[in-house]
Write a protein that holds these residues in place. Structure first.
Motif, mmCIF file in Angstrom:
data_model
loop_
_atom_site.group_PDB
_atom_site.id
_atom_site.type_symbol
_atom_site.label_atom_id
_atom_site.label_comp_id
_atom_site.label_asym_id
_atom_site.label_seq_id
_atom_site.Cartn_x
_atom_site.Cartn_y
_atom_site.Cartn_z
ATOM 1 N N UNK A 62 -1.665 4.485 -1.442
ATOM 2 C CA UNK A 62 -1.214 3.417 -2.318
ATOM 3 C C UNK A 62 -0.345 4.046 -3.392
ATOM 4 N N UNK A 63 0.884 3.593 -3.496
ATOM 5 C CA UNK A 63 1.831 4.094 -4.496
ATOM 6 C C UNK A 63 1.947 5.616 -4.430
ATOM 7 N N UNK A 64 2.189 6.135 -3.247
ATOM 8 C CA UNK A 64 2.353 7.572 -3.008
ATOM 9 C C UNK A 64 1.115 8.401 -3.333
ATOM 10 N N UNK A 65 -0.051 7.763 -3.394
ATOM 11 C CA UNK A 65 -1.306 8.486 -3.601
ATOM 12 C C UNK A 65 -2.133 8.329 -2.335
ATOM 13 N N UNK A 66 -2.419 9.446 -1.716
ATOM 14 C CA UNK A 66 -3.192 9.406 -0.485
ATOM 15 C C UNK A 66 -4.654 9.128 -0.814
ATOM 16 N N UNK A 67 -5.182 8.047 -0.292
ATOM 17 C CA UNK A 67 -6.549 7.641 -0.578
ATOM 18 C C UNK A 67 -7.534 8.075 0.510
#
Length: 102
Positions: free
Chosen positions: A32-37
């Motif tokens: 999400x928004x270039x953040x790997x969850x």
């Protein structure tokens, strides 16, 4: 009606897959928004038991959930460990008694 001589039946395809083996690998990444969850790595090997053993993939032989042989090995190891613990406890008791005598 004509049939192609080089068309493979499902049996031929399955035989080839089990004989040679197939590896399917993939990664699923959720971000999400270039953040790997979340990352899930999937590795699937489809092969015959003989081919899997040849590749060194025989984990089911040592997993007690799948193998009674593995269960027997674990029970044997457990028995040997219990015997060793008893021997060590006897030695410890003997040393404690000798220490009290002095």
């Amino acid at each position: 009606m004509e049939h192609s001589s080089n068309s493979a039946t499902i049996v031929d395809v399955l035989e080839t897959i089990l004989d040679k083996g197939v590896v399917i690998a993939g990664d699923i990444k959720v971000g999400l928004a270039d953040v790997e969850l979340l990352t899930i790595k999937i590795r699937l090997v489809v092969a015959s038991v003989d081919k899997a053993k040849e590749m060194g993939m025989d984990w089911w032989e040592t997993d007690s959930y799948f193998s009674s042989k593995a269960t027997e090995q674990l029970e044997h190891q457990n028995l040997k460990l219990n015997e060793r613990i008893e021997q060590l406890e006897k030695k410890l008791e003997t040393k404690e008694i000798e220490g009290e005598k002095k």
